[in-house]
Design a protein around this motif. Sequence first.
Motif, PDB file in Angstrom:
ATOM      1  N   ASN A   1      -4.272   1.411  -6.627  1.00 26.67           N
ATOM      2  CA  ASN A   1      -3.639   0.278  -6.109  1.00 26.67           C
ATOM      3  C   ASN A   1      -3.990  -0.970  -6.231  1.00 26.67           C
ATOM      4  OD1 ASN A   1      -3.464  -1.355  -3.292  1.00 26.67           O
ATOM      5  ND2 ASN A   1      -1.751   0.137  -3.189  1.00 26.67           N
TER       6      ASN A   1
ATOM      7  N   THR B   1       0.828  -1.112  -0.157  1.00 30.30           N
ATOM      8  CA  THR B   1      -0.023  -0.060  -0.065  1.00 30.30           C
ATOM      9  C   THR B   1       0.777   1.238   0.111  1.00 30.30           C
ATOM     10  OG1 THR B   1      -0.159  -0.249   2.262  1.00 30.30           O
ATOM     11  CG2 THR B   1      -1.958  -0.972   1.016  1.00 30.30           C
TER      12      THR B   1
ATOM     13  N   SER C   1      -8.640   2.265  -2.824  1.00 26.91           N
ATOM     14  CA  SER C   1      -7.753   1.261  -3.962  1.00 26.91           C
ATOM     15  C   SER C   1      -7.817   1.686  -5.251  1.00 26.91           C
ATOM     16  CB  SER C   1      -7.929  -0.121  -3.546  1.00 26.91           C
ATOM     17  OG  SER C   1      -7.066  -0.806  -4.273  1.00 26.91           O
TER      18      SER C   1
ATOM     19  N   GLY D   1      -0.783  -3.504  -4.598  1.00 32.53           N
ATOM     20  CA  GLY D   1      -2.150  -4.011  -4.614  1.00 32.53           C
ATOM     21  C   GLY D   1      -2.102  -5.756  -4.316  1.00 32.53           C
TER      22      GLY D   1
END
Length: 558
Positions: A466, A339, A461, A344
């Motif tokens: 990500n 992160t 995300s 990811g």
Amino acid sequence: MSSVVYQGLFFLAILIILAAPLGWYIKKVMQGTPPRGARVLQPLERFFYKIIGPLSQKEMTAGRYILNVILLSVFSLILLIVILMTQHWLPGGSEVKNLSLPLALNTAVSFVTNTNWQAYAGETTLSNTAQMFGLTVQNFVSAAVGIAVLSAFLRGLVQTKKRLLGNFWQDVTRSLVYILLPLSLILALVLISQGTVQTFQTGQTYQSLEGKNLWLYLGPVASQVAIKQLGTNGGGFFGANSAYPFENPTLMTNFLENLAILLIPVALIFTFGFWVKKWKQGRTILIVSVFFVSLAFIGVAFSEYYGPQFAHVLGSTNLEGKEVRFGVGWSSLWAIGTTAASNGSVNAMLDSFTPFGGAIPMFLMQLGEIIFGGVGSGLYGMLAFILLAVFIAGLLVGRTPEYLGKKIDAFDIKMASLVILTPLMLTLFGTMALVLHPEVLSWLTNRGPHAFSELLYGATSLGNNNGSAFGGLLADTTYLNLIGSLMMWVSRFVPIVAILLLAENMGGKKRAALSSGTLSTVSPTFVTMLIIVILVIGALSFLPAVALGPIAEFFTFK
């Protein structure tokens, strides 16, 4: 807990030792002067230029550079959608179905933008052909685009009265031929030696302990794992990602894959220092990044060791959702690495972390993926924060803001603000769009603050390219596929456009002479200022949302 701290220190030491020479190597390659040992690859570089044609010859303005970035990305997007929607009819695809348009679009945008958000289980949904010629190829291309954009930005920072930023196709080719391909080949071979699967077989039957005949999925895994980590992509061949034994079989592969996630992002910090010929400028970024990563790692590990009790099963340590072979230490380190960088991939289920153990990785993403960050994108994101910090410091002390000898004007701050605010706004508005959907509760396996954390993490995300998942959120819905595609595309390309326009503007300026009134950007005072600016922007933007999720869950956790 002390052993975990030693693990982190050992990992960080190895990372920096390897990143320093790699950073020098990347600088030489991207400036068009590869070291002697790498010149054996020059025929391959020239071969690519012949294929590309005249486009690979001339230097480009920001507008032309942006146009070529978009053209390559759109072409990649269309090609990948076609592969995914026709995979059943392609060689080796008879056992899988063609993807629906919303899922194919989401997957294609995800891999083209270096996000690698996966709303599917790879081993059951995709063919080996789609994995190799679709996803793995885009893992290379999207990472190469990030390095190319960063190289253009660095040229703009160092040159004077020149608005040309280099050639996009040369930058992409160099990053592929000299950096990504060789490193991926080396890592893939090491992973294979440790037991990571690499075969064209789709699988084989085996007999379980109960005597049942089951199917074991196989495929060209190691080749995809290598670039998924080195390119900060993160998309796993298997649905369980790097928690799956055939993707990450041993402690050695776990260490190497975790190292690969951060290797190029950290090396690029050294590249920056060598490129601008002022290593102390790179040192500032390295100190700030190490500060955030170290605190985050200690925070997650401490929370998982001494957080809410699980005495009825596991004692005081939270091992729920973690691989026993990795334990709390390596799981915490991976969660922070994946992160902090825009990777990811996961080797543990973040949904099972304690409230603060899950909140810290989420907050690292919410800072804009600048703490090491994605390949290329993390560093130019951090440089945007530095320009903002320089501007604010200049206002506070009454000095003209300057960076690397160039005055910072209103246009520069507008572009830097676009880089900083785009992921931030996408995260907040994306969370709102998910929460307000009438069917949102049917997508969640939990209720209360934890359910909100799952939505907030998913939007974070997607909005920060990500791709990691908190878990507990049904990702393969038409609504989430479409809105997620939009978020990933905007989050990737609006900052790229802004950073290239900023590079052109900086490159056209003359260099001012240093004076007693010049603000130092390498002093402890400025390092502290930069940390405060990053924290204030993150805290003010996301504290209310985080209070409704992880913080509320912490105070209601039983």
